[in-house]
Motif scaffolding. Sequence first.
Motif, short mmCIF file in Angstrom:
data_model
loop_
_atom_site.label_atom_id
_atom_site.label_comp_id
_atom_site.label_asym_id
_atom_site.label_seq_id
_atom_site.Cartn_x
_atom_site.Cartn_y
_atom_site.Cartn_z
N PRO A 30 0.84 -1.20 0.00
CA PRO A 30 0.00 0.00 0.00
C PRO A 30 0.88 1.25 0.00
O PRO A 30 1.91 1.29 0.66
CB PRO A 30 -0.79 -0.12 1.30
CG PRO A 30 0.01 -1.03 2.16
CD PRO A 30 0.81 -1.91 1.26
N ILE A 31 0.49 2.25 -0.76
CA ILE A 31 1.25 3.50 -0.81
C ILE A 31 0.54 4.58 -0.01
O ILE A 31 1.16 5.30 0.75
CB ILE A 31 1.45 3.96 -2.28
CG1 ILE A 31 2.30 2.91 -3.00
CG2 ILE A 31 2.10 5.32 -2.34
CD1 ILE A 31 2.49 3.18 -4.47
N VAL A 36 -4.85 -3.07 2.35
CA VAL A 36 -4.65 -4.35 1.67
C VAL A 36 -5.33 -5.41 2.51
O VAL A 36 -4.99 -5.62 3.66
CB VAL A 36 -3.15 -4.66 1.50
CG1 VAL A 36 -2.97 -6.02 0.83
CG2 VAL A 36 -2.46 -3.58 0.71
N LYS A 37 -6.30 -6.05 1.92
CA LYS A 37 -7.11 -7.03 2.64
C LYS A 37 -6.66 -8.45 2.31
O LYS A 37 -5.71 -8.65 1.57
CB LYS A 37 -8.58 -6.84 2.26
CG LYS A 37 -9.13 -5.47 2.63
CD LYS A 37 -10.55 -5.34 2.13
CE LYS A 37 -11.19 -4.05 2.52
NZ LYS A 37 -10.63 -2.86 1.97
N HIS A 38 -7.37 -9.39 2.87
CA HIS A 38 -7.12 -10.79 2.56
C HIS A 38 -7.33 -11.01 1.07
O HIS A 38 -8.06 -10.28 0.41
CB HIS A 38 -8.05 -11.69 3.37
CG HIS A 38 -7.83 -13.14 3.13
ND1 HIS A 38 -6.66 -13.77 3.44
CD2 HIS A 38 -8.62 -14.07 2.56
CE1 HIS A 38 -6.74 -15.04 3.10
NE2 HIS A 38 -7.93 -15.25 2.56
N LYS A 39 -6.69 -12.01 0.54
CA LYS A 39 -6.67 -12.30 -0.89
C LYS A 39 -8.03 -12.11 -1.59
O LYS A 39 -8.12 -11.40 -2.58
CB LYS A 39 -6.20 -13.73 -1.10
CG LYS A 39 -6.13 -14.15 -2.55
CD LYS A 39 -5.75 -15.59 -2.70
CE LYS A 39 -4.27 -15.76 -2.64
NZ LYS A 39 -3.81 -17.08 -3.04
N PRO A 56 -6.18 -6.86 -9.42
CA PRO A 56 -5.97 -6.91 -7.97
C PRO A 56 -5.78 -5.54 -7.32
O PRO A 56 -6.16 -5.34 -6.19
CB PRO A 56 -4.70 -7.74 -7.82
CG PRO A 56 -4.60 -8.52 -9.07
CD PRO A 56 -5.18 -7.64 -10.14
N ILE A 57 -5.19 -4.60 -8.03
CA ILE A 57 -4.94 -3.25 -7.50
C ILE A 57 -5.73 -2.25 -8.34
O ILE A 57 -5.71 -2.34 -9.56
CB ILE A 57 -3.43 -2.89 -7.56
CG1 ILE A 57 -2.65 -3.78 -6.60
CG2 ILE A 57 -3.20 -1.43 -7.22
CD1 ILE A 57 -1.16 -3.52 -6.60
N ALA A 69 -1.60 1.78 -4.55
CA ALA A 69 -0.76 0.66 -4.13
C ALA A 69 0.08 0.21 -5.33
O ALA A 69 -0.14 0.66 -6.45
CB ALA A 69 -1.62 -0.49 -3.63
N GLU A 70 1.04 -0.64 -5.05
CA GLU A 70 1.85 -1.21 -6.13
C GLU A 70 2.21 -2.64 -5.78
O GLU A 70 2.07 -3.07 -4.63
CB GLU A 70 3.11 -0.37 -6.38
CG GLU A 70 4.05 -0.32 -5.22
CD GLU A 70 5.25 0.60 -5.45
OE1 GLU A 70 6.27 0.39 -4.79
OE2 GLU A 70 5.16 1.53 -6.28
#
Length: 137
Positions: A30-31, A36-39, A56-57, A69-70
């Motif tokens: 995360p930027i 960022v959560k579970h998969k 995903p992002i 995020a990256e």
Amino acid sequence: MSNINHFLENNQSSVVQNYHFLCDSSMILPIREYDVKHKLDNIKIGIGKTNVRITPIPGSFKITDGPIAEYRIENDSLGKFASYFMDIKLNENFGISDFKATLRFMKDYNGIKKVSFKKEISATENYLIVEKLNKNW
């Protein structure tokens, strides 16, 4: 949506396996203000009339704020892993008729970020990101 969920849960292609690999929170840095959560919670879906784009992002953000995020993937010659998009084509009954994925790396050239590598992965192609991490892309 139920067709997409079923597809993501049951399809064993490289396209979907790569997606699940990249959704893992260990792959996402995360930027700013991005939790960022579970998969399974890192799924971003954009739906159109005849297509669906999944990543995903989040791929959209205010340019002045920069990305949310990256990915934590980097390659000495290619630069940073920048994006992974799954594109799904729908038929008139909203069933899945075809799909593919596109991945991109970005590299800084004299202060300007440019795409250094782009790979389109077909529905039948065997191309797993996890196998490419320490090898040639």
